[in-house]
Write a protein that holds these residues in place. Structure first.
Motif, PDB file in Angstrom:
ATOM      1  N   UNK A  62      -2.176  -1.400  -7.586  1.00  0.00           N
ATOM      2  CA  UNK A  62      -2.986  -2.490  -7.039  1.00  0.00           C
ATOM      3  C   UNK A  62      -2.784  -2.638  -5.539  1.00  0.00           C
ATOM      4  N   UNK A  63      -1.556  -2.464  -5.098  1.00  0.00           N
ATOM      5  CA  UNK A  63      -1.229  -2.623  -3.679  1.00  0.00           C
ATOM      6  C   UNK A  63      -1.951  -1.609  -2.808  1.00  0.00           C
ATOM      7  N   UNK A  64      -2.418  -0.508  -3.417  1.00  0.00           N
ATOM      8  CA  UNK A  64      -3.079   0.568  -2.670  1.00  0.00           C
ATOM      9  C   UNK A  64      -4.590   0.612  -2.863  1.00  0.00           C
ATOM     10  N   UNK A  65      -5.145  -0.359  -3.572  1.00  0.00           N
ATOM     11  CA  UNK A  65      -6.576  -0.338  -3.891  1.00  0.00           C
ATOM     12  C   UNK A  65      -7.396  -0.899  -2.723  1.00  0.00           C
ATOM     13  N   UNK A  66      -7.778  -0.026  -1.827  1.00  0.00           N
ATOM     14  CA  UNK A  66      -8.528  -0.439  -0.631  1.00  0.00           C
ATOM     15  C   UNK A  66      -9.900  -0.966  -1.026  1.00  0.00           C
ATOM     16  N   UNK A  67     -10.245  -2.207  -0.637  1.00  0.00           N
ATOM     17  CA  UNK A  67     -11.535  -2.794  -1.011  1.00  0.00           C
ATOM     18  C   UNK A  67     -12.719  -1.912  -0.612  1.00  0.00           C
ATOM     19  N   UNK A 117       0.832  -1.190   0.000  1.00  0.00           N
ATOM     20  CA  UNK A 117       0.000   0.000   0.000  1.00  0.00           C
ATOM     21  C   UNK A 117       0.878   1.255   0.000  1.00  0.00           C
ATOM     22  N   UNK A 118       0.615   2.213   0.891  1.00  0.00           N
ATOM     23  CA  UNK A 118       1.390   3.448   0.904  1.00  0.00           C
ATOM     24  C   UNK A 118       2.842   3.200   1.310  1.00  0.00           C
ATOM     25  N   UNK A 119       3.097   2.108   2.014  1.00  0.00           N
ATOM     26  CA  UNK A 119       4.474   1.743   2.325  1.00  0.00           C
ATOM     27  C   UNK A 119       5.238   1.344   1.074  1.00  0.00           C
ATOM     28  N   UNK A 123      10.145  -5.242  -3.102  1.00  0.00           N
ATOM     29  CA  UNK A 123       9.110  -6.263  -3.296  1.00  0.00           C
ATOM     30  C   UNK A 123       7.781  -5.645  -2.876  1.00  0.00           C
ATOM     31  N   UNK A 124       6.825  -5.635  -3.797  1.00  0.00           N
ATOM     32  CA  UNK A 124       5.500  -5.076  -3.532  1.00  0.00           C
ATOM     33  C   UNK A 124       4.502  -6.210  -3.315  1.00  0.00           C
ATOM     34  N   UNK A 125       3.663  -6.081  -2.308  1.00  0.00           N
ATOM     35  CA  UNK A 125       2.642  -7.102  -2.072  1.00  0.00           C
ATOM     36  C   UNK A 125       1.251  -6.536  -2.308  1.00  0.00           C
ATOM     37  N   UNK A 126       0.396  -7.361  -2.872  1.00  0.00           N
ATOM     38  CA  UNK A 126      -1.016  -7.037  -3.083  1.00  0.00           C
ATOM     39  C   UNK A 126      -1.829  -8.275  -2.711  1.00  0.00           C
ATOM     40  N   UNK A 127      -3.135  -8.131  -2.708  1.00  0.00           N
ATOM     41  CA  UNK A 127      -4.018  -9.248  -2.373  1.00  0.00           C
ATOM     42  C   UNK A 127      -4.797  -9.683  -3.610  1.00  0.00           C
ATOM     43  N   UNK A 128      -4.714 -10.960  -3.941  1.00  0.00           N
ATOM     44  CA  UNK A 128      -5.567 -11.527  -4.985  1.00  0.00           C
ATOM     45  C   UNK A 128      -6.913 -11.812  -4.334  1.00  0.00           C
ATOM     46  N   UNK A 129      -7.915 -10.990  -4.635  1.00  0.00           N
ATOM     47  CA  UNK A 129      -9.192 -11.073  -3.939  1.00  0.00           C
ATOM     48  C   UNK A 129      -9.969 -12.328  -4.328  1.00  0.00           C
ATOM     49  N   UNK A 130      -9.724 -12.863  -5.515  1.00  0.00           N
ATOM     50  CA  UNK A 130     -10.393 -14.099  -5.925  1.00  0.00           C
ATOM     51  C   UNK A 130      -9.817 -15.319  -5.215  1.00  0.00           C
ATOM     52  N   UNK A 131      -8.499 -15.394  -5.176  1.00  0.00           N
ATOM     53  CA  UNK A 131      -7.831 -16.549  -4.570  1.00  0.00           C
ATOM     54  C   UNK A 131      -7.666 -16.412  -3.059  1.00  0.00           C
ATOM     55  N   UNK A 136      -2.707  -4.734  -0.454  1.00  0.00           N
ATOM     56  CA  UNK A 136      -1.964  -5.829   0.164  1.00  0.00           C
ATOM     57  C   UNK A 136      -2.181  -5.949   1.653  1.00  0.00           C
ATOM     58  N   UNK A 137      -2.519  -4.816   2.310  1.00  0.00           N
ATOM     59  CA  UNK A 137      -2.707  -4.846   3.755  1.00  0.00           C
ATOM     60  C   UNK A 137      -3.911  -5.645   4.201  1.00  0.00           C
ATOM     61  N   UNK A 138      -4.812  -5.948   3.289  1.00  0.00           N
ATOM     62  CA  UNK A 138      -6.006  -6.715   3.641  1.00  0.00           C
ATOM     63  C   UNK A 138      -5.643  -8.040   4.302  1.00  0.00           C
TER      64      UNK A 138
END
Length: 259
Positions: A130-135, A38-40, A105-113, A151-153
């Motif tokens: 994508x890493x910053x796209x708050x659901x 995310x913002x980090x 290294x950037x982390x995001x969340x695959x919302x489907x998986x 990714x923080x999700x």
């Protein structure tokens, strides 16, 4: 010795990350790899293309960041991140992860998986957005056959990906909860709910870090309020310098052992 840095998400509170980066540079601690979400992740990438923490602070505050979050009203979320993506292009267009130093290294969340996804190769901009796209608030990002959100999700302190890449890991968490603050509005309720949900995945990961920096002053700042950017920057810098003796005491024996 390889030093790794983990930068949590935290909305506007991530200005504190810039203060931490400034302090670590003054302490002459060479960071080889940064993991961020995310913002980090934004702080990590802009730092790794060669911008100083002070320059990042100046440029982000001058872009009127919140105006970039334009309403999109899609079936997935209210905010379209296209303008945010455009704002990164002057810095990151045509750049790949191989252009970043330190490595990021950037982390995001695959919302489907329902899993955390790490990006460290190829173009930077899409994974960063994508890493910053708050659901619910932001529209998800379609990338590499995945539907990606913040990714923080699932992991707001992505330390696991540094296994084998760092000998000493410094975790920076900018989301302490202010338990004394009363919930008086819908905004307060949404913010506290988000913090509680995200912080629940952080505690166990702090134990995987060799040293944790969590500026207590950050609990007094709102997640989406940019007006205190300079105060948050100084809070991150000052707190890191205050604890520099502890950090160096841990690092020096290990550096001596490595040598």
């Amino acid at each position: 010795m390889r030093i790794g840095l983990v930068l949590s998400g935290g909305g506007a509170r991530s200005f504190a990350h810039l203060g931490v980066l400034k302090a670590l540079a003054e302490l002459e601690l060479p960071v080889q790899v940064i993991s961020g979400t995310s913002s980090g992740a934004i702080a990590a990438v802009l730092y790794s293309i060669g911008l100083s923490p002070e320059e990042i602070l100046k440029r982000v505050t001058e872009t009127r960041f919140m105006r970039l979050l334009r309403p999109g009203f899609s079936r997935y979320g209210l905010i379209n991140l296209n303008q945010l993506e455009e704002s990164f292009k002057p810095y990151l267009e045509n750049k790949t992860f191989s252009d970043l130093h330190p490595k990021v290294i950037i982390s995001a969340t695959d919302i489907n998986q329902g899993e955390t996804v790490y990006f460290s190769e190829g173009p930077i901009i899409k994974p960063l957005v994508a890493s910053s796209a708050l659901p619910f608030l932001c529209q998800p990002i379609h990338y590499q056959d995945r539907l990606l959100v913040d990714g923080g999700l699932l992991n707001n302190l992505p330390v696991e990906c540094l296994t084998g890449l760092a000998d000493f890991i410094i975790g920076v968490h900018v989301n302490p909860i202010n338990h004394e603050r009363e919930i008086k509005s819908l905004r307060d309720m949404l913010e506290r709910t988000c913090q509680l949900a995200i912080n629940n995945n952080v505690a166990s990961r702090m134990k995987l870090c060799d040293f944790v920096i969590e500026p207590p002053q950050m609990k007094h700042f709102r997640l989406l309020n940019l007006k205190n950017a300079h105060e948050m920057f100084e809070a991150g810098y000052t707190y890191t310098m205050e604890r520099s003796g502890e950090l160096l005491a841990l690092l020096n024996p290990q550096m001596f052992k490595e040598n």
